[in-house]
Write a protein that holds these residues in place. Structure first.
Motif: not given
Length: 161
Positions: A15-23, A54-62, A64-67
């Motif tokens: 999942e891409l967190d809302e901090t990633i932004g849309r394009s 199994p795992y779930r991964l949520k990516l976000s930005l904080a 300029s770092r990838l969480v």
């Protein structure tokens, strides 16, 4: 490797967190394809976890770092790792430049020229994948193919369209 172990060391959701932004729709499509490819085939296990994936991964930005927020299938948190994106800036920039050259070459160059550019593109992609594996070492175990798919996702997160 047993099928049970394969399932335990696998991502089932990204999942891409809302901090990633849309394009743009094109970029969103590329992101969806990168996520699909990653989920379809991967080897992923947080270091030190008992393998209860199994795992779930949520990516976000904080800052300029990838969480990487990793949880279990039921949503229970496992671990969060934060990676600086600085080591990827040059590689991603060069990767985008060579991809642009590749797409331009497809329209007007000889097959041998296209192949040479594509070899350079793959080489940069491999370099980025290895950098990602190195940065995840001691945090998350991934194989090279999974690192390639994750690097593709890192690239499309940077792509603005």
């Amino acid at each position: 490797m047993s099928q049970d172990r394969d399932r335990k060391h696998k991502l089932i959701d990204v999942e891409l967190d809302e901090t990633i932004g849309r394009s743009t729709p094109d970029v969103e499509h590329e992101r969806a394809v990168a996520i699909f490819d990653l989920i379809e085939e991967n080897s992923f296990c947080p270091v030190g976890d008992e393998g209860d994936g199994p795992y779930r991964l949520k990516l976000s930005l904080a800052d300029s770092r990838l969480v990487f927020a990793i949880s279990r299938e039921d949503g229970a948190p496992v671990v969060t790792h934060i990676l600086s994106l600085t080591p990827f800036r040059r590689i991603v920039k060069d990767y985008f430049m060579i991809c642009e050259s590749y797409y331009d070459a497809i329209r007007s160059s000889t097959p041998s020229h296209i192949e040479a550019i594509d070899m350079g593109r793959r080489g940069l992609h491999n370099e980025g994948s290895q950098t990602l594996m190195d940065r995840l070492a001691g945090k998350i175990e991934v194989d090279f193919d999974t690192a390639r798919r994750l690097f593709t996702l890192v690239c499309v997160l940077h792509w603005r369209g």
